[in-house]
Design a protein around this motif. Structure first.
Motif, PDB file in Angstrom:
ATOM      1  N   LEU A   1      53.249 102.799  49.394  1.00  0.00           N
ATOM      2  CA  LEU A   1      51.931 102.586  49.663  1.00  0.00           C
ATOM      3  C   LEU A   1      51.376 104.097  49.649  1.00  0.00           C
ATOM      4  O   LEU A   1      51.596 104.933  50.078  1.00  0.00           O
ATOM      5  N   PRO A   2      50.188 104.053  49.055  1.00  0.00           N
ATOM      6  CA  PRO A   2      48.864 105.070  49.076  1.00  0.00           C
ATOM      7  C   PRO A   2      48.627 105.403  50.694  1.00  0.00           C
ATOM      8  O   PRO A   2      48.842 104.363  51.415  1.00  0.00           O
ATOM      9  N   ARG A   3      48.259 106.590  51.153  1.00  0.00           N
ATOM     10  CA  ARG A   3      47.881 106.810  52.577  1.00  0.00           C
ATOM     11  C   ARG A   3      47.020 105.876  53.198  1.00  0.00           C
ATOM     12  O   ARG A   3      47.181 105.534  54.244  1.00  0.00           O
ATOM     13  N   GLY A   4      46.174 105.429  52.502  1.00  0.00           N
ATOM     14  CA  GLY A   4      45.004 104.672  53.145  1.00  0.00           C
ATOM     15  C   GLY A   4      45.815 103.277  53.517  1.00  0.00           C
ATOM     16  O   GLY A   4      45.495 102.507  54.753  1.00  0.00           O
ATOM     17  N   LEU A   5      46.798 102.664  52.677  1.00  0.00           N
ATOM     18  CA  LEU A   5      47.314 101.317  53.130  1.00  0.00           C
ATOM     19  C   LEU A   5      48.170 101.675  54.126  1.00  0.00           C
ATOM     20  O   LEU A   5      48.370 100.761  54.824  1.00  0.00           O
ATOM     21  N   ARG A   6      49.046 102.985  54.090  1.00  0.00           N
ATOM     22  CA  ARG A   6      49.837 103.283  55.099  1.00  0.00           C
ATOM     23  C   ARG A   6      49.311 103.140  56.615  1.00  0.00           C
ATOM     24  O   ARG A   6      49.728 102.672  57.590  1.00  0.00           O
ATOM     25  N   ALA A   7      48.111 103.840  56.390  1.00  0.00           N
ATOM     26  CA  ALA A   7      47.413 103.973  57.738  1.00  0.00           C
ATOM     27  C   ALA A   7      46.640 102.413  58.255  1.00  0.00           C
ATOM     28  O   ALA A   7      46.750 102.272  59.388  1.00  0.00           O
ATOM     29  N   GLY A   8      46.652 101.632  57.334  1.00  0.00           N
ATOM     30  CA  GLY A   8      45.887 100.151  57.748  1.00  0.00           C
ATOM     31  C   GLY A   8      47.236  99.368  58.386  1.00  0.00           C
ATOM     32  O   GLY A   8      46.838  98.380  58.871  1.00  0.00           O
ATOM     33  N   ARG A   9      48.542  99.830  58.305  1.00  0.00           N
ATOM     34  CA  ARG A   9      49.402  98.938  58.938  1.00  0.00           C
ATOM     35  C   ARG A   9      49.323  98.820  60.306  1.00  0.00           C
ATOM     36  O   ARG A   9      49.530  97.589  60.993  1.00  0.00           O
ATOM     37  N   VAL A  10      49.017  99.905  60.968  1.00  0.00           N
ATOM     38  CA  VAL A  10      48.775  99.955  62.525  1.00  0.00           C
ATOM     39  C   VAL A  10      47.678  98.916  62.798  1.00  0.00           C
ATOM     40  O   VAL A  10      47.588  97.990  63.486  1.00  0.00           O
ATOM     41  N   GLN A  11      46.355  99.056  62.139  1.00  0.00           N
ATOM     42  CA  GLN A  11      45.387  97.834  62.220  1.00  0.00           C
ATOM     43  C   GLN A  11      45.552  96.573  61.737  1.00  0.00           C
ATOM     44  O   GLN A  11      45.237  95.558  62.684  1.00  0.00           O
ATOM     45  N   LEU A  12      46.414  96.348  60.963  1.00  0.00           N
ATOM     46  CA  LEU A  12      46.922  95.089  60.709  1.00  0.00           C
ATOM     47  C   LEU A  12      47.766  94.391  61.655  1.00  0.00           C
ATOM     48  O   LEU A  12      47.458  93.290  62.088  1.00  0.00           O
ATOM     49  N   ASP A  13      48.667  95.244  62.519  1.00  0.00           N
ATOM     50  CA  ASP A  13      49.333  94.650  63.475  1.00  0.00           C
ATOM     51  C   ASP A  13      48.417  94.426  64.459  1.00  0.00           C
ATOM     52  O   ASP A  13      48.585  93.204  65.293  1.00  0.00           O
ATOM     53  N   LEU A  14      47.351  95.264  65.025  1.00  0.00           N
ATOM     54  CA  LEU A  14      46.653  94.833  66.027  1.00  0.00           C
ATOM     55  C   LEU A  14      45.785  93.671  65.620  1.00  0.00           C
ATOM     56  O   LEU A  14      45.491  92.913  66.433  1.00  0.00           O
ATOM     57  N   LEU A  15      45.221  93.420  64.424  1.00  0.00           N
ATOM     58  CA  LEU A  15      44.436  92.037  64.208  1.00  0.00           C
ATOM     59  C   LEU A  15      45.395  91.114  64.292  1.00  0.00           C
ATOM     60  O   LEU A  15      44.857  89.994  64.653  1.00  0.00           O
ATOM     61  N   GLY A  16      46.852  91.195  63.929  1.00  0.00           N
ATOM     62  CA  GLY A  16      47.865  90.043  64.011  1.00  0.00           C
ATOM     63  C   GLY A  16      47.675  89.678  65.662  1.00  0.00           C
ATOM     64  O   GLY A  16      47.746  88.421  66.066  1.00  0.00           O
ATOM     65  N   ASP A  17      47.603  90.716  66.332  1.00  0.00           N
ATOM     66  CA  ASP A  17      47.629  90.452  68.041  1.00  0.00           C
ATOM     67  C   ASP A  17      46.687  89.631  68.283  1.00  0.00           C
ATOM     68  O   ASP A  17      46.516  88.582  69.148  1.00  0.00           O
ATOM     69  N   LEU A  18      45.426  90.082  67.757  1.00  0.00           N
ATOM     70  CA  LEU A  18      44.148  89.540  68.151  1.00  0.00           C
ATOM     71  C   LEU A  18      44.081  87.983  67.681  1.00  0.00           C
ATOM     72  O   LEU A  18      43.684  87.141  68.599  1.00  0.00           O
ATOM     73  N   LEU A  19      44.436  87.687  66.636  1.00  0.00           N
ATOM     74  CA  LEU A  19      44.572  86.471  66.213  1.00  0.00           C
ATOM     75  C   LEU A  19      45.721  85.466  66.886  1.00  0.00           C
ATOM     76  O   LEU A  19      45.308  84.379  67.204  1.00  0.00           O
ATOM     77  N   GLY A  20      46.637  86.210  67.139  1.00  0.00           N
ATOM     78  CA  GLY A  20      47.485  85.465  68.176  1.00  0.00           C
ATOM     79  C   GLY A  20      46.961  84.893  69.327  1.00  0.00           C
ATOM     80  O   GLY A  20      47.429  84.189  69.997  1.00  0.00           O
ATOM     81  N   GLU A  21      46.372  86.029  70.086  1.00  0.00           N
ATOM     82  CA  GLU A  21      45.921  85.620  71.123  1.00  0.00           C
ATOM     83  C   GLU A  21      45.083  84.546  71.193  1.00  0.00           C
ATOM     84  O   GLU A  21      44.725  83.461  71.988  1.00  0.00           O
ATOM     85  N   LEU A  22      44.041  84.280  69.864  1.00  0.00           N
ATOM     86  CA  LEU A  22      43.401  83.161  69.847  1.00  0.00           C
ATOM     87  C   LEU A  22      43.952  81.625  69.510  1.00  0.00           C
ATOM     88  O   LEU A  22      43.798  81.036  69.963  1.00  0.00           O
ATOM     89  N   HIS A  23      45.288  82.079  68.924  1.00  0.00           N
ATOM     90  CA  HIS A  23      46.079  80.999  68.699  1.00  0.00           C
ATOM     91  C   HIS A  23      46.389  80.399  70.111  1.00  0.00           C
ATOM     92  O   HIS A  23      46.758  79.350  70.300  1.00  0.00           O
ATOM     93  N   ASP A  24      46.940  81.194  70.888  1.00  0.00           N
ATOM     94  CA  ASP A  24      47.337  80.732  72.333  1.00  0.00           C
ATOM     95  C   ASP A  24      46.244  80.276  73.024  1.00  0.00           C
ATOM     96  O   ASP A  24      46.719  79.184  73.887  1.00  0.00           O
ATOM     97  N   LEU A  25      45.128  80.934  72.968  1.00  0.00           N
ATOM     98  CA  LEU A  25      44.250  80.238  73.528  1.00  0.00           C
ATOM     99  C   LEU A  25      43.786  78.456  73.177  1.00  0.00           C
ATOM    100  O   LEU A  25      43.594  77.693  74.022  1.00  0.00           O
ATOM    101  N   ALA A  26      43.837  78.490  71.920  1.00  0.00           N
ATOM    102  CA  ALA A  26      43.773  77.187  71.320  1.00  0.00           C
ATOM    103  C   ALA A  26      44.897  76.172  71.805  1.00  0.00           C
ATOM    104  O   ALA A  26      44.416  74.997  71.913  1.00  0.00           O
TER     105      ALA A  26
END
Length: 294
Positions: A207-232
């Motif tokens: 991965l280029p540097r920008g995509l490597r940095a985005g891995r953490v943000q992707l994990d955080l986004l997945g957590d946010l969407l996981g919370e939404l699924h749990d609420l549903a």
């Protein structure tokens, strides 16, 4: 980094087989580990099956046996879903009760907690053990099939095809969720985000540097969407309960869910706009070149 393509893999097929065997072996060891609580084993196995299915999706453009193998790991996860879902529901409700304590009335917790009590579809200890034994048998059978998995492409650069596809699907799911932020569309986006996040882990070395940095943000986004699924799921559980709590308590809980959902949805869309702003083909082209050079 066992869950990652390495230069020593030489070919995409070798990477597929090595990573799949590693994940299956770890899953079998977790089933047999006496030091792990059974709910923790269930949690780990469900994550292993997600990682294995994401691995299969990465090679899907070149893997003829994708459909039956993906179905095999999906069905393993389903065997363990009832136990895990019951635990998630309890944690989701407890978190809501803590967050809106100032607006809850005395007795609300006692009225609402039976919605997600142990007797609400939770698997018994014997059922969990039976499911784990079945999953273990199926994992061992899958382990035996891995040696016969073949791809119609050799070079590691072929893996960029799967990465581009998962990125494109995540962008498409984001657009659909933004157009109509219903629970089903948000959950579909969550699945696509999770897949793409796993793909970035698998191809981390390329991965280029920008995509490597985005891995953490992707994990955080997945957590946010996981919370939404749990609420549903909690909202659905409340509507399906035969002995629903009193209307006033139900109304206060729904209001708390609504507030939380609005906040999580807004934060998710903001994150998605940043993470998926690149064009899929341009993103994949850079990774493909770096894979070819590994």
């Amino acid at each position: 980094m066992a869950y990652s393509v390495k230069p020593r893999d030489r070919t995409a097929q070798a990477a597929l087989r090595r990573i799949a065997c590693s994940q299956i072996d770890r899953a079998l060891a977790e089933i047999d580990d006496p030091g792990l609580r059974r709910d923790e084993v269930v949690h780990r196995l469900r994550r292993r099956t997600k990682k294995l299915r994401a691995l299969l999706r990465l090679v899907r453009p070149h893997f003829d046996h994708y459909v039956p193998e993906n179905a095999a790991f999906r069905d393993m996860a389903r065997l363990l879903s009832s136990s895990r879902d019951a635990t998630v529901m309890r944690h989701t409700l407890d978190g809501l009760l803590r967050a809106w304590a100032s607006k809850a009335l005395p007795g609300d917790a006692a009225r609402l907690r039976p919605l997600v009590g142990e007797d609400r579809g939770a698997a018994t200890a014997a059922e969990v053990e039976g499911a784990l034994a079945t999953v273990g048998e199926r994992l061992r059978a899958a382990r035996g099939r891995v040696a016969g998995w073949t791809l119609d492409a050799e070079g590691l650069d072929a893996l960029a095809d799967g990465l581009e596809k998962s990125y494109r699907r995540a962008r498409k799911a984001l657009a659909a969720a933004e157009a109509k932020p219903a629970a089903g569309r948000l959950h579909e986006w969550r699945k696509r985000v999770k897949d793409h996040g796993f793909h970035r882990r698998l191809l981390a070395r390329a991965l280029p540097r920008g995509l490597r940095a985005g891995r953490v943000q992707l994990d955080l986004l997945g957590d946010l969407l996981g919370e939404l699924h749990d609420l549903a799921m909690l909202r659905e559980r409340m509507g399906a309960a035969a002995d629903a709590p009193p209307r006033a308590a139900r109304t206060r809980l729904l209001a708390a869910i609504d507030r939380k959902e609005r906040d999580l949805t807004a934060r998710s869309f903001d994150a998605g706009a940043q993470l998926f702003k690149r064009k899929p083909r341009m993103m994949a082209r850079r990774v493909r070149r770096r894979l070819a050079a590994m």
